[in-house]
Design a protein around this motif. Structure first.
Motif, PDB file in Angstrom:
ATOM      1  N   ARG A 131      38.426  36.104  43.167  1.00  0.00           N
ATOM      2  CA  ARG A 131      39.311  37.118  43.763  1.00  0.00           C
ATOM      3  C   ARG A 131      40.673  37.134  43.063  1.00  0.00           C
ATOM      4  NH1 ARG A 131      37.653  39.480  48.318  1.00  0.00           N
ATOM      5  NH2 ARG A 131      35.824  38.621  49.360  1.00  0.00           N
ATOM      6  N   ALA A 132      41.198  35.965  42.737  1.00  0.00           N
ATOM      7  CA  ALA A 132      42.479  35.881  42.045  1.00  0.00           C
ATOM      8  C   ALA A 132      42.376  36.537  40.680  1.00  0.00           C
ATOM      9  CB  ALA A 132      42.921  34.420  41.910  1.00  0.00           C
ATOM     10  N   TRP A 133      41.276  36.303  39.977  1.00  0.00           N
ATOM     11  CA  TRP A 133      41.076  36.915  38.647  1.00  0.00           C
ATOM     12  C   TRP A 133      41.027  38.441  38.789  1.00  0.00           C
ATOM     13  CZ3 TRP A 133      36.404  39.303  36.708  1.00  0.00           C
ATOM     14  CH2 TRP A 133      36.518  39.725  35.372  1.00  0.00           C
ATOM     15  N   LEU A 134      40.261  38.939  39.746  1.00  0.00           N
ATOM     16  CA  LEU A 134      40.167  40.390  39.947  1.00  0.00           C
ATOM     17  C   LEU A 134      41.518  40.989  40.340  1.00  0.00           C
ATOM     18  CD1 LEU A 134      36.746  40.651  41.789  1.00  0.00           C
ATOM     19  CD2 LEU A 134      37.258  41.481  39.484  1.00  0.00           C
ATOM     20  N   SER A 135      42.240  40.302  41.190  1.00  0.00           N
ATOM     21  CA  SER A 135      43.535  40.797  41.657  1.00  0.00           C
ATOM     22  C   SER A 135      44.578  40.812  40.556  1.00  0.00           C
ATOM     23  CB  SER A 135      44.057  39.944  42.817  1.00  0.00           C
ATOM     24  OG  SER A 135      43.211  40.103  43.940  1.00  0.00           O
TER      25      SER A 135
END
Length: 141
Positions: A131-135
């Motif tokens: 999720r952090a990578w996508l965000s």
């Protein structure tokens, strides 16, 4: 004939094996796979994803794989599914796959350089990192 009973179709509804999950982030479309993907699951999935595809622009996907037991081969000849897949290949900018069998992680590593989208695999316990990578991506990298 009792042996037929084990193969007879049950009238009980099948559990949903492909479902959209609420993720608290409007920029990320999250879904979960848990079992064998049936053709009727694809129709419901398309209903959620089609408005995003029609809207245009780039998409970010998060696929959580709890358990993968294959898919109904009829999906491969469904023209609506094929149309959706082609649209996604054009519109998905970033795709994080979390979990799944070992072969899936290897396949993602092999396929990633061949696709326009950024595609990464994360371990089952690494959903927060996914999720952090996508965000952190802007959708046009």
């Amino acid at each position: 004939m009792p042996w037929l009973g084990s193969r007879a179709r049950s009238s009980a509804p099948r559990p949903e094996t492909l479902r959209v999950v609420s993720n608290g982030d409007a920029d990320i479309f999250a879904f979960e796979v848990d079992g064998r993907i049936a053709q009727e699951s694809i129709a419901a999935f398309q209903a959620h994803l089609s408005p995003l595809v029609e809207r245009g622009g780039s998409l970010k996907l998060l696929g959580r794989i709890r358990h993968y037991d294959g898919f109904d081969p009829a999906i491969l000849v469904d023209p609506k599914y094929l149309e959706l897949k082609l649209s996604l290949l054009r519109q998905v900018s970033h795709y994080a796959v979390v979990g799944g069998p070992d072969w899936m992680a290897r396949a993602i590593t092999l396929l990633a350089p061949l696709l326009r989208m950024e595609l990464r695999h994360f371990g089952e316990a690494d959903e927060d990192a996914a999720r952090a990578w996508l965000s952190s991506t802007n959708g046009s990298e």
